[in-house]
Scaffold this motif. Structure first.
Motif, PDB file in Angstrom:
ATOM      1  N   MET A   1      42.296  34.407  16.986  1.00 57.85           N
ATOM      2  CA  MET A   1      43.185  33.805  17.952  1.00 57.85           C
ATOM      3  C   MET A   1      42.454  32.623  18.595  1.00 57.85           C
ATOM      4  SD  MET A   1      44.968  35.371  21.311  1.00 57.85           S
ATOM      5  CE  MET A   1      46.328  35.885  20.346  1.00 57.85           C
ATOM      6  N   ASN A   2      43.129  31.500  18.666  1.00 60.28           N
ATOM      7  CA  ASN A   2      42.554  30.294  19.249  1.00 60.28           C
ATOM      8  C   ASN A   2      43.308  29.965  20.537  1.00 60.28           C
ATOM      9  OD1 ASN A   2      40.964  28.030  19.570  1.00 60.28           O
ATOM     10  ND2 ASN A   2      42.097  26.798  18.111  1.00 60.28           N
ATOM     11  N   ILE A   3      42.584  29.935  21.638  1.00 64.37           N
ATOM     12  CA  ILE A   3      43.184  29.734  22.954  1.00 64.37           C
ATOM     13  C   ILE A   3      42.642  28.453  23.568  1.00 64.37           C
ATOM     14  CG2 ILE A   3      43.360  30.689  25.284  1.00 64.37           C
ATOM     15  CD1 ILE A   3      43.065  33.463  23.897  1.00 64.37           C
ATOM     16  N   ASP A  44      45.613  23.306  16.526  1.00 63.84           N
ATOM     17  CA  ASP A  44      46.571  24.405  16.620  1.00 63.84           C
ATOM     18  C   ASP A  44      46.012  25.491  17.525  1.00 63.84           C
ATOM     19  OD1 ASP A  44      48.512  23.301  14.923  1.00 63.84           O
ATOM     20  OD2 ASP A  44      47.396  23.973  13.155  1.00 63.84           O
ATOM     21  N   ASP A  46      47.078  29.333  19.637  1.00 61.34           N
ATOM     22  CA  ASP A  46      47.983  30.477  19.703  1.00 61.34           C
ATOM     23  C   ASP A  46      48.503  30.699  21.117  1.00 61.34           C
ATOM     24  OD1 ASP A  46      47.636  31.389  16.920  1.00 61.34           O
ATOM     25  OD2 ASP A  46      45.561  31.678  17.572  1.00 61.34           O
ATOM     26  N   MET A  47      47.775  30.162  22.101  1.00 63.56           N
ATOM     27  CA  MET A  47      48.125  30.385  23.493  1.00 63.56           C
ATOM     28  C   MET A  47      47.400  29.349  24.347  1.00 63.56           C
ATOM     29  SD  MET A  47      47.674  33.946  25.623  1.00 63.56           S
ATOM     30  CE  MET A  47      48.831  34.736  24.512  1.00 63.56           C
ATOM     31  N   LYS A  73      55.019  23.469  18.980  1.00 68.14           N
ATOM     32  CA  LYS A  73      54.019  23.634  20.037  1.00 68.14           C
ATOM     33  C   LYS A  73      54.660  23.732  21.422  1.00 68.14           C
ATOM     34  CE  LYS A  73      50.327  21.566  17.361  1.00 68.14           C
ATOM     35  NZ  LYS A  73      49.257  20.560  17.305  1.00 68.14           N
ATOM     36  N   LEU A  76      54.585  27.358  22.624  1.00 69.59           N
ATOM     37  CA  LEU A  76      53.331  28.100  22.788  1.00 69.59           C
ATOM     38  C   LEU A  76      53.355  28.925  24.076  1.00 69.59           C
ATOM     39  CD1 LEU A  76      50.708  25.412  21.746  1.00 69.59           C
ATOM     40  CD2 LEU A  76      51.031  27.657  20.673  1.00 69.59           C
ATOM     41  N   LEU A 119      51.964  38.213  23.395  1.00 72.40           N
ATOM     42  CA  LEU A 119      51.807  38.355  21.949  1.00 72.40           C
ATOM     43  C   LEU A 119      52.763  39.394  21.376  1.00 72.40           C
ATOM     44  CD1 LEU A 119      47.942  38.120  21.700  1.00 72.40           C
ATOM     45  CD2 LEU A 119      49.623  36.371  21.080  1.00 72.40           C
TER      46      LEU A 119
END
Length: 128
Positions: A1-3, A44, A46-47, A73, A76, A119
């Protein structure tokens, strides 16, 4: 996950980074709303976590820019992370397009609970 965490205070970013490391998440830091918006254009995520009170553009304005996008996006998940305790703050943030609000100092359980709720939604915003 990329925040993505948009926050002007380095110590606040470090504390949240340490929490996200425990969960195995990757965090990209932006020191300003303007920098955060540029990162959203090129990467990109995820949050998004966003502070409200920053020099230059504030968090509410940044949320408005994200929600006004014409791509995926714009959808998001966004969590406001703030020390502001105004009575109507949560309503103002949700009205601006935030999905949730947590308060500083950030508690790991509050952060993970908010992330988990977001999520667990499907593409229509309904919980599984």
């Amino acid at each position: 996950m990329n925040i993505l965490f948009i926050e002007d205070d380095r110590m606040n970013r470090r504390v949240v980074r340490d929490m996200l490391d425990v969960a195995g998440a990757t965090m990209t830091e932006a020191e300003s709303a303007e920098e955060g918006l540029q990162l959203i254009d090129t990467q990109d995520f995820d949050m998004i976590l966003v502070d409200l009170r920053m020099p230059g553009m504030d968090g509410i304005t940044a949320i408005g820019h994200i929600r006004a996008r014409e791509d995926e996006k714009a959808k998001l998940p966004i969590i406001v992370v703030t020390a502001d305790a105004a009575v109507d703050l949560r309503d103002r943030c949700i009205e601006a397009g935030a999905d949730d609000v947590i308060f500083k100092p950030v508690a790991m359980d509050a952060l993970f609970d908010a992330m988990g709720r977001l999520l667990a939604r499907d593409s229509d915003g309904m919980l599984y």
